[in-house]
Motif scaffolding. Structure first.
Motif, PDB file in Angstrom:
ATOM      1  N   TYR A 228       1.267  -1.307  -0.172  1.00  0.00           N
ATOM      2  CA  TYR A 228      -0.001  -0.139   0.345  1.00  0.00           C
ATOM      3  C   TYR A 228       1.017   1.227   0.261  1.00  0.00           C
ATOM      4  CZ  TYR A 228      -4.242  -3.111   1.036  1.00  0.00           C
ATOM      5  OH  TYR A 228      -4.914  -4.118   0.950  1.00  0.00           O
ATOM      6  N   ALA A 232       1.865   0.528  -4.252  1.00  0.00           N
ATOM      7  CA  ALA A 232       0.223   0.817  -5.155  1.00  0.00           C
ATOM      8  C   ALA A 232       0.318   1.982  -6.013  1.00  0.00           C
ATOM      9  CB  ALA A 232      -0.742   0.917  -3.490  1.00  0.00           C
ATOM     10  N   PRO A 536      -4.538   4.709  -2.966  1.00  0.00           N
ATOM     11  CA  PRO A 536      -4.835   3.476  -1.430  1.00  0.00           C
ATOM     12  C   PRO A 536      -4.827   4.551  -0.194  1.00  0.00           C
ATOM     13  CG  PRO A 536      -2.862   2.877  -2.222  1.00  0.00           C
ATOM     14  CD  PRO A 536      -3.521   4.252  -3.197  1.00  0.00           C
ATOM     15  N   ALA A 538      -3.481   4.154   2.639  1.00  0.00           N
ATOM     16  CA  ALA A 538      -2.357   3.027   3.209  1.00  0.00           C
ATOM     17  C   ALA A 538      -2.391   2.827   4.371  1.00  0.00           C
ATOM     18  CB  ALA A 538      -1.119   3.152   3.139  1.00  0.00           C
ATOM     19  N   ASN A 541      -5.891   0.770   5.134  1.00  0.00           N
ATOM     20  CA  ASN A 541      -5.575  -0.771   4.677  1.00  0.00           C
ATOM     21  C   ASN A 541      -5.265  -1.714   5.397  1.00  0.00           C
ATOM     22  OD1 ASN A 541      -7.406  -0.303   2.709  1.00  0.00           O
ATOM     23  ND2 ASN A 541      -6.151   0.889   1.416  1.00  0.00           N
ATOM     24  N   THR A 542      -4.231  -0.960   6.191  1.00  0.00           N
ATOM     25  CA  THR A 542      -2.587  -1.885   6.524  1.00  0.00           C
ATOM     26  C   THR A 542      -3.618  -2.548   8.272  1.00  0.00           C
ATOM     27  OG1 THR A 542      -0.860  -0.424   5.536  1.00  0.00           O
ATOM     28  CG2 THR A 542      -0.541  -1.799   7.627  1.00  0.00           C
TER      29      THR A 542
END
Length: 569
Positions: A228, A232, A536, A538, A541-542
């Motif tokens: 990410y 990405a 994204p 990051a 999402n992580t």
């Protein structure tokens, strides 16, 4: 018969008033008796006393067992101190700890109470916190509690049998526990070894747990975060909001429930849902790809491999990517359609949004076009039929007028009727004049003859005129027939004119209704290219990846533990 009592397992009483060492314990823990019956030889002495059958399994009472000489000693000055210690109400745990502390300091204690006495005489507190911490660790204390002192008392009773009766003959001395306290150096060594094993196992399990968490949770999370943050491709999202509205009603169509709901989100909710479904369909994706090159944009080599679309991708793969990057949401409370289009370039994202809005407008027009066309088609056809019928009726009237050479039957009848009336008036006057002449004694014949001829001419003329009304000339139709046909044709014309007027009014009403059914799309938030990447996300999402991997690991671990427990059970 020989009766052997194998073991008496006795436990030391932990009550405050425990008996001194050498006394018989008051609580019997377990007794295991094994009877072994051996038939007496036939040469048994005859003077053996026969035993009662009820004593075949009897056991000598504990009170009858003689005590060892070490216990039977005379009272000394320490007896009173021991009696006082017994009255303090010490628990069995405290007595055991005092005995072990006395063993550690090398005190020759003959009992637990004697150990307390010797420790106090040396100036040590056997029940102090420091003494307890010095003696035992947590694991050693647990082992010390589990290691209750069980003593075994064994005795054998030998009986002889004469006939069917067995009686005890000899009783051996019972071996009581020794008063000598063994050293606990080996026990402490064993406790330390157990502690080291437990600590080693804990360290090994912690290391294995950390390794599993690293490989199954943290390492995948690190890979996801690296993707990410580093790999990405940044994506730009263009947001648009629009609403589908209905034309304001007018005239008679404004009343009723339709006028009450018009202008609200309930009047166009179905149209909004239909437009939302169309924008999320494969047809919209194919049109967008044909007009703006959707698939070619996401097949660019600048996009990372995970989000990149293969050049020879199928329609289903393209549609999955389209569903992820084109998000349509409908808010039923406000009636607003919210659209978010994601692309690798902000300008291309705005172009995609404008194209989709155009598709939505076409879809809105297509939704009501058929309804409006059906309404107008029926009204228009009815008007055309009424107009054609009216023209046909009018042509019929003209044909009758040309055929009968009569402009109007009523005018002809009126004219003939007036002529007949005038002739009837003249005929009446001439008849009166003739009657006056004939009333004279000598009438003038020269004047009477012309008057008679005139009267005859008037009568014949009146008869001809009357014949025109009811009889046709030379086999033709009479004026009455002509008038009736013309009246029917004229009434048909009037009826057709009335129907034509009604059809015209219906067509105007249908036109108004069709105009009221018109839907149009109103854009509240126009598509503007963004200047910063929206995706994204990051960090979010992580964190989501961390929670997902942790949940999967937890589920697998719980399942494996449950299965292991079931298998071991």
């Amino acid at each position: 018969m020989k009766l052997k009592i194998k073991r008496y397992n006795l436990r030391r009483d932990e009550s405050p008033a425990a008996a001194p060492l050498g006394a018989v314990p008051p609580r019997l823990r377990a007794v295991t008796a094994t009877q072994r019956v051996t038939p007496a030889p036939s040469s048994a002495p005859s003077n053996t006393v026969p035993a009662s059958p009820s004593l075949s399994s009897a056991v000598t009472p504990v009170s009858a067992i003689p005590l060892p000489p070490a216990v039977e000693k005379s009272a000394d000055p320490a007896a009173s101190e021991l009696e006082q210690i017994r009255r303090e109400g010490l628990t069995g745990r405290q007595l055991r700890m005092a005995r072990r502390l006395a063993q550690k300091h090398g005190l020759p204690a003959t009992s637990d109470f004697d150990a307390v006495r010797l420790l106090r005489a040396k100036g040590l507190d056997p029940f102090g916190k420091n003494s307890l911490m010095e003696m035992l660790s947590a694991d050693g204390d647990i082992l010390a509690e589990d290691g209750d002192e069980d003593t075994a008392l064994s005795t054998e009773v030998t009986v002889t049998s004469v006939g069917a009766t067995n009686l005890p003959q000899t009783v051996k001395a019972t071996k009581l526990p020794s008063t000598e306290v063994r050293t606990d150096k080996g026990q402490f060594t064993e406790l330390m070894q157990i502690q080291r094993d437990i600590a080693r196992r804990r360290r090994r399990r912690s290391a294995l747990l950390a390794a599993r968490l690293f490989f199954f949770v943290f390492l995948p999370t690190l890979l996801a975060g690296w993707y990410y943050y580093v790999v990405a491709t940044p994506l730009y999202a263009t947001k648009t909001e629009f609403v589908i509205q209905q034309a304001a009603p007018s005239g008679a169509g404004a009343g009723g429930l339709g006028g009450l709901l018009s202008g609200t989100q309930f009047a166009t909710s179905q149209d909004s849902i239909a437009v939302q479904g169309y924008l999320q369909s494969r047809d919209a994706m194919l049109r967008l790809d044909k007009d703006k090159g959707f698939r070619s944009h996401f097949s660019d080599q600048t996009i990372d491999p995970i989000q990149r679309l293969a050049p020879n991708a199928t329609v289903e793969s393209s549609y999955k990517l389209y569903s992820r990057n084109v998000k349509i949401a409908y808010d039923p409370t406000e009636g607003i359609i919210k659209m978010e289009v994601i692309a690798a370039d902000p300008n291309i994202s705005a172009q995609f949004s404008e194209a989709l809005i155009g598709y939505a407008e076409e879809q809105v027009d297509h939704l009501t076009q058929r309804l409006r066309e059906d309404q107008m088609r029926g009204a228009r056809e009815s008007y055309q039929e009424a107009e054609a019928a009216m023209l046909a009726a009018q042509r019929r009237v003209v044909e009758l007028q040309e055929q009968f050479k009569v402009l109007s039957s009523e005018v002809e009848v009126t004219l003939i009727t007036s002529q007949i009336g005038q002739l009837e008036t003249q005929l009446s006057q001439d008849r009166l004049s003739l009657a006056q002449m004939e009333a004279n004694a000598q009438p003038n014949a020269a004047r009477m003859e012309p008057l008679k001829r005139r009267i005859a001419t008037l009568e014949s003329e009146i008869a001809i005129l009357r014949a025109k009304l009811t009889e046709g000339e030379n086999g033709g139709q009479s004026l009455a027939q002509v008038q009736s046909e013309l009246l029917v044709a004229q009434s048909d014309v009037q009826t057709r004119q009335l129907l034509l007027a009604q059809s015209l009014q219906a067509m105007e009403t249908a036109r108004n209704e069709a105009n009221r059914q018109v839907r149009y799309l109103s854009i509240s938030v126009a598509p503007i290219p963004p200047d910063e990447a929206s995706y994204p996300r990051a960090f979010e999402n992580t964190m989501v990846a961390l929670l997902i991997f942790a949940g999967i690991y937890l589920m697998i671990s719980m399942t494996a533990a449950i299965l292991r427990e079931q298998v071991s059970a």
